[in-house]
Design an enzyme around this catalytic site. Structure first.
Site, mmCIF file in Angstrom:
data_model
loop_
_atom_site.group_PDB
_atom_site.id
_atom_site.type_symbol
_atom_site.label_atom_id
_atom_site.label_comp_id
_atom_site.label_asym_id
_atom_site.label_seq_id
_atom_site.Cartn_x
_atom_site.Cartn_y
_atom_site.Cartn_z
ATOM 1 N N HIS A 126 3.007 -7.052 4.418
ATOM 2 C CA HIS A 126 1.643 -6.601 4.687
ATOM 3 C C HIS A 126 1.240 -7.032 6.090
ATOM 4 C CE1 HIS A 126 0.111 -5.632 0.507
ATOM 5 N NE2 HIS A 126 1.268 -6.211 0.229
ATOM 6 N N GLU A 152 1.819 -11.760 5.172
ATOM 7 C CA GLU A 152 0.825 -11.106 6.021
ATOM 8 C C GLU A 152 1.290 -11.362 7.445
ATOM 9 O OE1 GLU A 152 -1.568 -9.194 5.111
ATOM 10 O OE2 GLU A 152 -2.397 -9.819 3.170
ATOM 11 N N GLU A 176 -1.775 -0.050 8.154
ATOM 12 C CA GLU A 176 -0.953 -1.107 7.564
ATOM 13 C C GLU A 176 0.189 -0.535 6.728
ATOM 14 O OE1 GLU A 176 -3.052 -3.618 4.848
ATOM 15 O OE2 GLU A 176 -1.271 -4.810 4.383
ATOM 16 N N HIS A 195 0.820 -1.208 0.000
ATOM 17 C CA HIS A 195 0.000 0.000 0.000
ATOM 18 C C HIS A 195 0.866 1.275 0.000
ATOM 19 C CE1 HIS A 195 -2.981 -3.084 0.776
ATOM 20 N NE2 HIS A 195 -2.199 -3.503 1.742
HETATM 21 ZN ZN ZN Z 1 -2.014 -5.316 2.636
#
Ligand code: ZN
Length: 277
Positions: A166, A241, A111, A73
């Site tokens: 992430h 993640e 995030e 992001h």
């Molecule tokens: Zn993400």
């Protein structure tokens, strides 16, 4: 944003990083007060033939392995909804949005900030070990780049590997990390090499005390076909993640600088293991 310059992430960011205040600095600075030392130049073609015992060793002459880190992001995405919603090829014949805003903890820790901070920490650790680390984004207040572009940055760099960083948003009861690879593989690099990278990351995260996801994948591994960045990768690639930001216990860890240090230690260790260093 148009072409994002692939600049090395900044080792110095780690020590002095103020969250949310990630202004780009001009060059990597390994330690306070020191000037960045460029990699050793290749020996001239006319090296004297005598006394080769002290000649530059093969190790010193070998180029540093390139690792592309991809912090998920970007801090400017939320204000650029139309731009990041633009559809881009997903690598399997369909399309996906260019990028998304990512998630955040209930306390509002984003995030994109987590990913950027962890990536900066990993960059410092790997740079200290002689790795040429590059990033898909140079700061945390821009827009994008699109997921296909992120993969292209790693491909174009001829990276030894690339890791996307992430944190997830899932039902609050779920916790733990998972490491995704592209499956079914679309290239040789997406098969065994990416799977080996993912396993090295899982091992390192486990050794650091993190647990594999209770809600996705198995044993911390999560092969999947819907992540465009992984689908477009033509170098060994994995997406981590790190945690479920909706889980209160894990939210506390990701929002804590020491928690992010632990994630960075683990990711750097896994990457070094994958590099054989
Ligand atoms: Zn993400």
């Amino acid at each position: 944003m148009s072409r994002l310059r692939v600049a090395p992430l900044l080792g110095a960011l780690v020590l002095g990083l103020v969250l949310g205040g990630c202004a780009p600095a001009p060059a990597p600075v390994p330690a306070a007060g020191r000037t960045a030392v460029p990699p050793p130049a290749a020996p001239p073609a006319t090296v004297p033939t005598a006394d080769t015992s002290v000649a530059t060793s093969a190790d010193a002459a070998a180029p540093a392995p390139v690792v592309v880190l991809d912090p998920g992001h970007n801090g400017g995405n939320a204000a650029a909804a139309r731009e990041i919603a633009r559809e881009v090829p997903d690598g399997r014949g369909g399309t996906k949005p260019c990028n998304t805003t990512g998630t955040e903890t209930a306390g509002g820790y984003a995030e994109h900030a987590f990913a950027f901070d962890v990536a900066a920490r990993v960059t410092a650790l790997l740079t200290a070990r002689g790795v040429d680390v590059r990033s898909t984004r140079a700061d945390d207040d821009g827009v994008g780049p699109c997921v296909d572009r992120r993969a292209a940055i790693a491909n174009d760099a001829g990276a030894a590997l690339t890791v996307s960083i992430h944190a997830d948003s899932a039902p609050a009861s779920g916790r733990g990390f998972h490491v995704a690879t592209s499956s079914p593989a679309l290239s040789a690099s997406q098969g065994a090499p990416s799977e080996a990278l993912a396993r090295d990351l899982v091992s390192a995260l486990t050794a650091e005390g993190f647990v594999g996801s209770t809600y996705r994948g198995e044993g911390g591994l999560d092969p999947r076909d819907d992540l465009a960045g992984l689908n477009h990768a033509r170098v060994p690639a994995a997406l981590v993640e790190c945690a479920n930001m909706a889980n209160p216990a894990e939210a506390a860890v990701v929002a804590d600088p020491d928690g992010r240090r632990r994630y960075a230690d683990a990711l750097a260790a896994g990457i070094l293991r994958a590099l054989g260093r």
